[in-house]
Design a protein around this motif. Sequence first.
Motif, short mmCIF file in Angstrom:
data_model
loop_
_atom_site.label_atom_id
_atom_site.label_comp_id
_atom_site.label_asym_id
_atom_site.label_seq_id
_atom_site.Cartn_x
_atom_site.Cartn_y
_atom_site.Cartn_z
N PHE A 100 66.07 128.08 63.92
CA PHE A 100 65.07 128.12 62.72
C PHE A 100 64.26 127.29 61.80
O PHE A 100 64.89 126.93 60.61
N ASP A 101 63.72 126.84 63.19
CA ASP A 101 62.64 125.43 62.29
C ASP A 101 61.51 125.82 61.25
O ASP A 101 61.01 124.74 60.82
N GLU A 102 61.36 126.96 61.18
CA GLU A 102 60.00 126.70 60.01
C GLU A 102 60.89 127.28 58.35
O GLU A 102 62.00 128.74 58.85
N ASP A 103 60.46 127.12 57.92
CA ASP A 103 61.01 127.52 56.27
C ASP A 103 60.00 128.71 55.62
O ASP A 103 59.44 129.16 55.13
N CYS A 104 60.20 129.43 56.81
CA CYS A 104 60.04 130.77 56.06
C CYS A 104 60.53 132.26 56.80
O CYS A 104 61.19 132.29 57.60
N SER A 105 60.51 132.83 55.49
CA SER A 105 61.56 134.02 55.78
C SER A 105 61.02 135.07 56.81
O SER A 105 62.02 135.85 57.44
N LEU A 106 59.19 134.92 57.18
CA LEU A 106 58.74 135.97 57.93
C LEU A 106 59.38 135.47 59.99
O LEU A 106 60.26 135.75 60.57
N ALA A 107 59.58 134.31 59.91
CA ALA A 107 60.14 133.42 61.27
C ALA A 107 61.33 133.77 61.01
O ALA A 107 61.56 134.00 62.25
N THR A 108 61.79 133.60 60.31
CA THR A 108 63.40 133.57 59.88
C THR A 108 63.62 135.26 60.88
O THR A 108 64.72 135.33 61.88
N GLN A 109 63.18 136.04 59.98
CA GLN A 109 63.43 137.77 60.32
C GLN A 109 63.06 137.64 61.94
O GLN A 109 63.54 138.68 62.22
N ARG A 126 73.10 129.26 70.46
CA ARG A 126 73.19 127.40 70.43
C ARG A 126 71.59 127.23 69.56
O ARG A 126 70.28 127.44 69.29
N ILE A 127 71.68 126.89 68.04
CA ILE A 127 70.84 126.80 67.27
C ILE A 127 70.56 125.00 67.03
O ILE A 127 71.36 124.21 67.04
N ASP A 128 69.24 125.33 67.31
CA ASP A 128 68.96 123.55 67.51
C ASP A 128 68.31 122.99 66.31
O ASP A 128 69.12 121.65 66.02
N ASP A 129 67.71 123.27 65.01
CA ASP A 129 67.19 122.58 63.53
C ASP A 129 66.92 124.34 63.32
O ASP A 129 67.18 125.82 63.91
N VAL A 130 67.52 124.53 61.50
CA VAL A 130 66.99 124.93 60.48
C VAL A 130 66.76 123.87 59.00
O VAL A 130 67.29 123.67 59.00
N ALA A 131 65.62 124.94 59.07
CA ALA A 131 64.84 124.73 58.32
C ALA A 131 65.22 124.92 56.36
O ALA A 131 65.36 123.96 55.95
N ASP A 132 66.07 126.10 55.83
CA ASP A 132 66.74 126.72 54.85
C ASP A 132 67.64 127.09 55.44
O ASP A 132 67.91 127.92 55.99
N PRO A 133 68.65 126.47 55.36
CA PRO A 133 69.99 127.12 55.51
C PRO A 133 70.02 128.90 55.20
O PRO A 133 70.78 129.66 54.65
#
Length: 133
Positions: free
Chosen positions: A62-71, A95-102
């Motif tokens: 989840f490395d993009e700070d984008c609601s559509l990418a998260t969805q 397994r989650i590597d990266d989170v731009a916006d928790p």
Amino acid sequence: MSTSSTPELESTIDRCRPADATPVTLEAETLDSTAPEYLRDLKRELTDEGLVPARLSVDACFDEDCSLATQDEIERVRGYVRAGSFLGVGSVTVRIDDVADPAKVRPALAACAERAEREGLALELEGPITIDA
């Protein structure tokens, strides 16, 4: 009000018998498809080999700070939850590597965990985020 009775888990567990089968963890990336036909054939092949799918492991990012990418990413994970349910696994590990916006990812993961619970699965997270704030 429900008219169905609560299952007697204790008596079911007490009557369990050992099976000669080896539990395995499946990596989501190795699945050719999440289509029911493919999963049915895979489950049959595993059974023929004396293997039982116990866990499904999924890599997510989840490395993009984008609601559509998260969805999009959570929909992909949800597809594996459905596949895990079809295969009969007990849990899906994400397994989650990266989170731009928790703040965007946490509610999506919580909803996915609720879906997994309705399917009779546990959703386990590995990485830099938990469902609880």
